[in-house]
Motif scaffolding. Structure first.
Motif, PDB file in Angstrom:
ATOM      1  N   GLY A 501      48.571  15.373  60.950  1.00  0.00           N
ATOM      2  CA  GLY A 501      49.737  15.569  60.106  1.00  0.00           C
ATOM      3  C   GLY A 501      50.628  16.724  60.499  1.00  0.00           C
ATOM      4  N   MET A 502      50.189  17.590  61.418  1.00  0.00           N
ATOM      5  CA  MET A 502      50.972  18.741  61.858  1.00  0.00           C
ATOM      6  C   MET A 502      51.770  18.350  63.097  1.00  0.00           C
ATOM      7  SD  MET A 502      51.386  22.108  61.221  1.00  0.00           S
ATOM      8  CE  MET A 502      51.789  23.663  62.018  1.00  0.00           C
ATOM      9  N   LEU A 503      53.106  18.432  63.020  1.00  0.00           N
ATOM     10  CA  LEU A 503      53.950  18.060  64.141  1.00  0.00           C
ATOM     11  C   LEU A 503      53.805  19.080  65.258  1.00  0.00           C
ATOM     12  CD1 LEU A 503      56.092  16.018  65.115  1.00  0.00           C
ATOM     13  CD2 LEU A 503      57.826  17.613  64.256  1.00  0.00           C
ATOM     14  N   GLN A 504      53.691  18.587  66.493  1.00  0.00           N
ATOM     15  CA  GLN A 504      53.580  19.485  67.639  1.00  0.00           C
ATOM     16  C   GLN A 504      54.201  18.838  68.872  1.00  0.00           C
ATOM     17  OE1 GLN A 504      49.348  20.107  68.154  1.00  0.00           O
ATOM     18  NE2 GLN A 504      49.037  18.115  69.106  1.00  0.00           N
ATOM     19  N   ILE A 505      54.471  19.680  69.858  1.00  0.00           N
ATOM     20  CA  ILE A 505      54.925  19.213  71.162  1.00  0.00           C
ATOM     21  C   ILE A 505      53.802  19.473  72.157  1.00  0.00           C
ATOM     22  CG2 ILE A 505      56.594  19.522  73.031  1.00  0.00           C
ATOM     23  CD1 ILE A 505      58.578  20.550  70.929  1.00  0.00           C
ATOM     24  N   VAL A 506      53.300  18.431  72.746  1.00  0.00           N
ATOM     25  CA  VAL A 506      52.331  18.591  73.829  1.00  0.00           C
ATOM     26  C   VAL A 506      53.149  18.808  75.098  1.00  0.00           C
ATOM     27  CG1 VAL A 506      50.440  17.552  75.106  1.00  0.00           C
ATOM     28  CG2 VAL A 506      50.681  17.112  72.657  1.00  0.00           C
ATOM     29  N   GLU A 533      59.548  21.126  55.325  1.00  0.00           N
ATOM     30  CA  GLU A 533      60.800  21.710  55.810  1.00  0.00           C
ATOM     31  C   GLU A 533      60.577  23.070  56.455  1.00  0.00           C
ATOM     32  OE1 GLU A 533      63.626  21.824  52.684  1.00  0.00           O
ATOM     33  OE2 GLU A 533      63.950  19.660  52.641  1.00  0.00           O
ATOM     34  N   LEU A 534      59.522  23.782  56.064  1.00  0.00           N
ATOM     35  CA  LEU A 534      59.241  25.105  56.615  1.00  0.00           C
ATOM     36  C   LEU A 534      58.013  25.106  57.519  1.00  0.00           C
ATOM     37  CD1 LEU A 534      59.877  27.342  53.467  1.00  0.00           C
ATOM     38  CD2 LEU A 534      61.407  26.961  55.396  1.00  0.00           C
ATOM     39  N   GLU A 535      57.527  23.930  57.885  1.00  0.00           N
ATOM     40  CA  GLU A 535      56.312  23.845  58.691  1.00  0.00           C
ATOM     41  C   GLU A 535      56.464  24.661  59.971  1.00  0.00           C
ATOM     42  OE1 GLU A 535      53.822  20.022  59.177  1.00  0.00           O
ATOM     43  OE2 GLU A 535      54.966  20.200  61.064  1.00  0.00           O
ATOM     44  N   ALA A 536      55.428  25.470  60.265  1.00  0.00           N
ATOM     45  CA  ALA A 536      55.323  26.299  61.468  1.00  0.00           C
ATOM     46  C   ALA A 536      56.202  27.551  61.435  1.00  0.00           C
ATOM     47  CB  ALA A 536      55.621  25.502  62.734  1.00  0.00           C
ATOM     48  N   GLN A 537      56.988  27.750  60.405  1.00  0.00           N
ATOM     49  CA  GLN A 537      57.880  28.911  60.348  1.00  0.00           C
ATOM     50  C   GLN A 537      57.147  30.160  59.868  1.00  0.00           C
ATOM     51  OE1 GLN A 537      61.891  28.620  58.915  1.00  0.00           O
ATOM     52  NE2 GLN A 537      61.874  26.380  59.038  1.00  0.00           N
ATOM     53  N   ILE A 582      52.485  39.168  51.795  1.00  0.00           N
ATOM     54  CA  ILE A 582      51.672  38.632  52.879  1.00  0.00           C
ATOM     55  C   ILE A 582      52.576  37.763  53.746  1.00  0.00           C
ATOM     56  CG2 ILE A 582      49.684  37.226  53.536  1.00  0.00           C
ATOM     57  CD1 ILE A 582      48.365  37.894  50.936  1.00  0.00           C
ATOM     58  N   THR A 583      52.557  38.036  55.039  1.00  0.00           N
ATOM     59  CA  THR A 583      53.355  37.299  56.006  1.00  0.00           C
ATOM     60  C   THR A 583      52.439  36.394  56.826  1.00  0.00           C
ATOM     61  OG1 THR A 583      55.023  39.038  56.118  1.00  0.00           O
ATOM     62  CG2 THR A 583      54.904  37.539  58.001  1.00  0.00           C
ATOM     63  N   GLY A 584      52.984  35.280  57.277  1.00  0.00           N
ATOM     64  CA  GLY A 584      52.223  34.379  58.124  1.00  0.00           C
ATOM     65  C   GLY A 584      53.043  33.155  58.475  1.00  0.00           C
ATOM     66  N   VAL A 585      52.457  32.267  59.283  1.00  0.00           N
ATOM     67  CA  VAL A 585      53.117  31.006  59.610  1.00  0.00           C
ATOM     68  C   VAL A 585      52.569  29.921  58.682  1.00  0.00           C
ATOM     69  CG1 VAL A 585      53.602  31.577  62.005  1.00  0.00           C
ATOM     70  CG2 VAL A 585      51.398  30.546  61.413  1.00  0.00           C
ATOM     71  N   ILE A 586      53.377  28.903  58.463  1.00  0.00           N
ATOM     72  CA  ILE A 586      52.962  27.796  57.589  1.00  0.00           C
ATOM     73  C   ILE A 586      52.271  26.739  58.445  1.00  0.00           C
ATOM     74  CG2 ILE A 586      53.747  25.972  56.048  1.00  0.00           C
ATOM     75  CD1 ILE A 586      56.015  27.764  55.190  1.00  0.00           C
ATOM     76  N   TYR A 593      49.585  22.116  52.990  1.00  0.00           N
ATOM     77  CA  TYR A 593      50.314  23.188  53.648  1.00  0.00           C
ATOM     78  C   TYR A 593      49.723  24.528  53.223  1.00  0.00           C
ATOM     79  CZ  TYR A 593      53.695  19.830  55.298  1.00  0.00           C
ATOM     80  OH  TYR A 593      54.283  18.770  55.939  1.00  0.00           O
ATOM     81  N   LYS A 594      49.487  25.395  54.219  1.00  0.00           N
ATOM     82  CA  LYS A 594      48.813  26.666  53.965  1.00  0.00           C
ATOM     83  C   LYS A 594      49.530  27.791  54.700  1.00  0.00           C
ATOM     84  CE  LYS A 594      44.383  24.171  53.889  1.00  0.00           C
ATOM     85  NZ  LYS A 594      43.036  24.047  54.499  1.00  0.00           N
ATOM     86  N   LEU A 595      49.385  28.994  54.166  1.00  0.00           N
ATOM     87  CA  LEU A 595      49.900  30.181  54.848  1.00  0.00           C
ATOM     88  C   LEU A 595      48.806  30.731  55.750  1.00  0.00           C
ATOM     89  CD1 LEU A 595      52.260  32.265  55.058  1.00  0.00           C
ATOM     90  CD2 LEU A 595      50.990  33.626  53.385  1.00  0.00           C
ATOM     91  N   MET A 596      49.156  31.061  56.993  1.00  0.00           N
ATOM     92  CA  MET A 596      48.183  31.583  57.938  1.00  0.00           C
ATOM     93  C   MET A 596      48.644  32.951  58.445  1.00  0.00           C
ATOM     94  SD  MET A 596      46.387  29.611  61.150  1.00  0.00           S
ATOM     95  CE  MET A 596      47.909  29.252  62.019  1.00  0.00           C
TER      96      MET A 596
END
Length: 875
Positions: A501-506, A533-537, A582-586, A593-596
C-alpha cells in the motif's frame, strides 16, 4: 456519514431542568438514571439532559453532577472538580435538562432551571460524572453515568471528527439502558452517542429513538440580515451555523476601511475595493430583505474553515439565484475553488461573468472599473502571497499562482496545489522539470523520473528506502546503489509500484546531484491530516501524549486531533510523556498511516519560555511559549480576545473561555499569526492555562496619543486630557490630547462627547489600518471634574471651590491653574478688559497657593476665596 463541523464557541454554562412525557418503558429497561443528551454549542449554548426510564420516581437529592475540568482527577488537590447537587423528584419517563442561563432563547425554551456556578463551565475536554451519594472531600461516590475519562485531558475533545464532545450535540442511542460507570477507561463517544450539528436543541426534553442527521442538498431558511455582498445571516442555524457565505462568486471586500472617497476610486485600489464592496452589499440588500425566505443549495463542502455555510442563495418567492444575479449585474466576479461541483452550474456562472464584462457592467465598467479582483486585493492588503494553482477549464492547463492573468477570469478554477491539478487531469502550462506529484498520480508500473531532497533513509532487505520530497509531494525511492545522506538532493528514475500500500519508485538509476542542501522544513499538521496526500512527507505534530506501546514498537499517541500511531522501532519514546513536538516522515504499513521519527533529535520535550518582546519579534508562524497577565477580554466572533502583557510587551490571545479573569497570569503555547494586522496567537484548549490567579493588573502606561502604535500593541495604557468627537457607525470615536489625534474603539458603548476626560484607559488594538485605544469598561473613563460648575449651579460655596482647588493643585499645580483659567474665561465676562481682570486674579491666586503650600496659613486660602469672589462680582 459526512463530516460534522461547527462554529467557534466560548466556555461557561448552566443547569436546566425540563420535563416531558415520552414513550413508557418497563422498569426492567433501566436500573437508574442515564445522561441522555449532551450539548456543547456556540457561545453559552451548553446543556445536559438526564433521563429516568426505571418505571419509578427518583429522588434527585441523592444525585450530583460533577465537572472534572481539563483532566482533573479524583485526587482532591489535582485540578478542579465542580459539583452540582440536584434536587426534587424526577418521574419515570421524564427528563431533567441542565443548561447555561446565558444560552440562546431557543435553548432556554427547553429549560426549567438555570444557573452559573463553576459546574456550568464544562467544555469538550472536561469529564462529566453523575454520582449517587457523592462525597466532595474525596471526589467519589457511586458512579451512575459519565462522559469522558476522569483524569485525562484529551486536548480539544474526546471522539473523532464525526462524533466528538466539542462543538456538537450528542444524543444517547436509545438502546443504551445503563450508564458508563467506568470513569477511568477509554471514552469513545461514537460507541453510544449519535452526533448532531452544533446548536441542535430539538431533541432536548424528551428521550426517544432518533435518526442520525443527514446533510441535505437544500435547506429553507429565513434571512436575518445581509452582512456584505457575499455573506448573509439567517435566523435559525443550518448545520449548526447562521452565517452563509455565497458559493461560486466573490464580491469586493469592505473590511479594510470605513468609507471610500469618490475622488480616489479610480486611483487608490483600497478605495476602489471599498466602493464596489459597498455597491455589492447595497444591491444584495435590494434583492433580500430581513424575513425573506431563501433556499440554500449546498456545495461539495457544506462548511468552510470559519464554520460558515457554503451555499447558493435562491430567493424562494421567484427562484432568483441572488449570487448569480450579482455576477450577471457585474457586482461580483465568478470564483471557483476546486472541487467546483455541478458542471452546468459552473458554466452558467462563468458565462454570466463573461457577459457582464462584455456589457461593461459594475466592476467591469469603463467609468469606474474595480482595480483589483477580491483575491488580488486580499493577497496585497493582508500581505499573503498567492498560493493556488490557476487552472484554465477550456484548455485543461494550469498556471503558477502569480500567472493568474494568463487565464480569463471566466475560465479560472483555483487548485490548492499542483498535486490536485494533476490528479484532475490538468497539465502544466509552463516548462518545468518533473516533480514528485507527477509520479504520485501516474499509473502503477509507469516509468518516472523525480528530483528531490532526502529527508530520511531506512535500510530494508538489502536496499535503502529514501524518503524524497520536493515542493509538490514526497515519495519513497528504493535503490541499493545510491550513497546519499539526509539533506542531499537526488535524481532517480524507475517504475512506480506499491509495497503493501505504500507508493514507491524502484529506481534503476539514481544519483546525487547536490550534496548537503538546505534541510526540508517539516509541515505542521494535526493527526487528522495523516493520509495519502501527505504520504512520505516530513511533518511535525504538536502536543503529543504517548499513551501505550505494543510488542512491535507501535506507540499509540494522541494530539488535539485524536489518537494515531507512531512507528518507532528504536524505542526512544517514553510512555506517559507528553512531547511539545514530534517530527518524522509519514509511513504506511499494516493498513495504517503512521508517523516515523528519524532519531531522538526529532523529539522536543518542552518549548522554551520567551518574553512577549521576543514573541513580537519572531517571524509570523513561529511557535512560542510565554506567560503574561490578562489586562482585557472581549468576546468577539464566538471566542474571547484576551489582551495579555508582561514587562516587555503585549499580545492578543484568542481562545474560548477557560475560566481566566482580568489580573490572572496565564501560560500559552501557540503559533503567531496576524488578523488583519493585529498580532495574535490561538492556542488549543490544552495549551492555555492560568498559572497564577489574581496576581493583579499591571499599572497602565501613561502615554501621549503620538505613542499609540505597534510598540504598544496589546498593552494597557492611559491617555490624559482627552476630548472626544462624535463617533461613526462602527463605534470609532476621533479623539485628541495635548499632543495630537487618535481613535477610540468603543466596544463598551457610547461615549459622552460633551465632556473632557481627565484620562481614558484601554488596550492598544489594531484594525482597519489603524492603531486604536480600546477601553474595557466604564471605569476606564475618568471625567475631568470642573472647579467652578458647582458654584455656578449653586451647589458649592467659594469656600468649597477653594478647598477643591488646593487639593487638586497639590497634585498638579500647573495643570490646575490652567484648568481654572480656562473655566474663568468660559464663565466670566466683565465690562472692560476681561482678560486683564482674569490674568490679575490668577496671578494673586497662584501667589497665595505658593505661600499656602510653603506656610500652610489659612489667610492664604481667604485671599484665594476673595480673588474668586471679586472676579465673579465684577460688573
Amino acid at each position: 456519514m459526512q463530516r460534522l463541523k461547527s462554529v467557534l464557541l466560548s466556555l461557561f454554562f448552566v443547569v436546566l431542568v425540563s420535563s416531558m412525557l415520552v414513550i413508557p418503558v418497563s422498569a426492567e429497561d433501566f436500573d437508574d438514571l442515564i445522561i441522555s443528551e449532551y450539548v456543547e454549542g456556540s457561545g453559552f449554548n451548553k446543556a445536559l439532559e438526564l433521563y429516568n426510564g426505571t418505571g419509578n420516581s427518583i429522588n434527585l437529592e441523592d444525585y450530583t453532577l460533577v465537572n472534572f475540568t481539563n483532566g482533573a482527577s479524583q485526587e482532591p488537590d489535582d485540578g478542579f472538580a465542580s459539583p452540582l447537587e440536584l434536587t426534587g423528584e424526577l418521574a419515570s419517563g421524564e427528563t431533567l435538562v441542565v443548561a447555561h442561563a446565558n444560552g440562546s432563547d431557543e435553548l432556554l425554551e427547553k429549560a426549567d432551571v438555570t444557573g452559573s456556578s463553576y459546574f456550568y463551565g464544562f467544555n469538550g475536554n472536561d469529564a462529566i460524572v453523575l454520582f449517587k451519594n457523592y462525597d466532595d472531600s474525596v471526589r467519589d461516590g457511586e458512579v451512575i453515568d459519565s462522559i469522558g475519562r476522569v483524569g485525562e485531558d484529551p486536548g480539544q475533545y474526546w471522539g473523532d471528527e464525526q462524533t466528538r464532545t466539542a462543538n456538537q450535540t450528542l444524543v444517547r442511542d436509545y438502546d443504551v439502558k445503563v450508564g458508563d460507570r467506568n470513569i477511568h477507561d477509554e471514552f469513545h463517544p461514537e460507541d453510544e452517542w449519535i452526533p448532531f450539528f452544533a446548536d441542535t436543541f430539538e431533541h432536548l426534553g424528551q428521550h426517544e429513538p432518533v435518526e442520525p442527521p443527514e446533510i441535505e442538498d437544500e435547506y429553507v431558511a429565513t434571512v436575518d440580515r445581509v452582512v456584505d455582498g457575499d455573506t448573509i445571516h439567517i435566523t435559525s442555524p443550518v448545520l449548526g451555523t447562521t452565517n452563509v457565505r455565497y458559493l461560486n462568486m466573490d464580491t469586493a471586500e469592505t473590511y479594510h476601511q470605513d468609507f471610500y472617497d469618490e475622488d480616489l476610486i479610480l486611483e487608490d485600489p483600497n478605495h476602489s475595493q471599498k466602493y464596489h464592496g459597498d455597491k455589492a452589499t447595497e444591491y444584495l440588500q435590494e434583492l433580500l430583505q430581513p424575513g425573506d425566505e431563501v433556499i440554500l443549495k449546498l456545495g461539495e463542502e457544506p462548511l468552510d474553515t470559519y464554520g460558515r455555510l457554503l451555499a447558493e442563495v435562491i430567493r424562494a418567492e421567484d427562484d432568483l439565484n441572488t449570487g448569480l444575479e450579482l455576477v450577471r449585474e457585474g457586482h461580483a466576479p465568478s470564483y471557483f475553488i476546486w472541487p467546483v461541483g455541478d458542471e452546468e452550474t459552473y458554466l452558467e456562472y462563468q458565462e454570466a461573468a463573461r457577459q457582464a464584462e462584455e456589457d461593461k457592467l459594475g466592476i467591469w465598467s469603463e467609468d469606474a472599473p474595480l482595480m483589483e479582483l477580491p483575491f488580488e486585493f486580499r493577497s496585497r492588503y493582508d500581505d499573503r502571497p498567492l498560493h493556488r494553482m490557476v487552472g484554465n477549464s477550456s484548455t485543461m492547463q494550469y498556471y503558477l499562482p502569480n500567472d493568474y492573468e494568463e487565464v480569463p477570469h471566466y475560465e479560472r478554477i483555483f487548485f490548492p496545489d499542483e498535486m490536485t491539478a494533476l490528479a484532475e487531469g490538468y497539465e502544466p502550462a509552463f516548462e518545468r522539470d518533473p516533480v514528485i506529484a507527477d509520479a504520485r498520480v501516474a499509473d502503477l508500473g509507469t516509468n518516472v523520473m523525480v528530483e528531490g531532497t532526502v529527508t530520511h533513509k531506512v535500510e530494508a532487505s538489502g536496499m535503502i528506502n529514501y524518503y524524497v520530497q520536493d515542493h509538490t509531494a514526497a515519495i519513497v525511492v528504493r535503490n541499493g546503489d545510491l550513497d546519499a545522506e539526509v539533506g542531499d538532493e537526488i535524481r532517480a528514475a524507475g517504475t512506480t509500484e506499491e509495497f503493501y500500500g505504500m507508493l514507491q519508485i524502484v529506481a534503476s538509476n539514481a544519483e546525487v546531484i547536490n550534496e548537503a542542501q538546505d534541510v526540508v522544513d517539516p509541515q505542521v499538521i494535526s493527526s487528522r491530516d495523516l493520509g495519502e496526500e501527505l504520504e512520505a512527507q516530513l511533518v511535525t505534530l504538536e502536543d503529543v501524549e504517548v499513551l501505550s506501546v505494543d510488542q512491535y514498537n507501535d506507540y499509540t499517541v494522541r494530539d488535539a486531533g485524536g489518537e494515531f500511531i507512531i512507528d518507532n522501532d528504536a524505542g526512544f519514546l517514553e510512555v506517559g510523556e507528553t512531547y511539545d513536538a514530534i517530527t518524522g516522515v509519514i509511513d504506511y504499513n499494516f493498513g495504517e498511516y503512521k508517523l516515523m521519527p528519524r532519531s531522538e533529535d526529532d523529539l522536543q520535550v518542552e518549548l522554551p519560555m520567551v518574553s512577549l518582546e521576543e514573541v513580537r519579534n519572531a517571524e509570523l508562524g513561529t511557535r512560542v511559549h510565554f506567560t503574561g497577565i490578562i489586562t482585557a477580554g472581549f468576546f468577539q466572533g464566538g471566542m474571547y480576545n484576551y489582551y495579555v502583557q508582561d514587562e516587555t510587551g503585549g499580545i492578543v490571545v484568542r481562545a474560548e473561555d477557560f475560566g481566566a479573569e482580568l489580573g490572572d497570569e496565564i501560560q500559552v503555547k501557540a503559533r503567531t499569526e496576524e488578523y488583519f494586522g493585529l498580532l495574535q496567537v490561538i492556542p488549543s484548549e490544552s495549551n492555555v492555562e492560568v498559572v497564577n490567579y489574581d496576581v493583579g493588573l499591571p499599572e497602565p502606561k501613561q502615554v501621549a496619543s503620538t505613542e499609540i502604535g505597534e510598540a504598544l500593541e496589546g498593552q494597557l495604557v492611559t491617555v490624559t486630557d482627552v476630548t472626544v468627537e462624535q463617533g461613526n457607525e462602527f463605534g470609532d470615536y476621533p479623539a485628541s490630547d495635548d499632543y495630537g489625534e487618535f481613535v477610540i474603539d468603543a466596544l463598551v458603548g457610547d461615549i459622552d462627547t460633551t465632556v473632557t476626560y481627565e484620562s481614558i484607559t484601554g488596550v492598544v488594538t489594531y484594525n482597519f489600518d489603524e492603531y486604536k485605544l480600546m477601553p474595557r469598561f466604564e471605569e476606564d473613563f475618568v471625567v475631568q471634574e470642573s472647579l467652578l460648575d458647582g458654584y455656578v449651579e449653586g451647589e458649592d460655596t467659594l469656600s468649597d471651590v477653594t478647598t477643591n482647588l488646593v487639593e487638586r493643585a497639590d497634585e498638579d499645580l500647573e495643570e490646575t491653574l490652567l484648568l481654572l483659567e480656562e473655566e474663568l474665561h468660559e464663565l466670566i465676562e466683565t465690562k472692560g478688559n476681561t482678560d486683564q481682570h482674569i490674568a490679575s486674579g490668577m496671578q494673586h491666586i497662584e501667589k497665595s497657593l505658593d505661600k499656602y503650600f510653603d506656610q500652610s496659613k489659612q489667610v492664604e486660602l481667604n485671599k484665594i476665596e476673595n480673588e474668586l469672589d471679586k472676579l465673579f462680582s465684577r460688573p
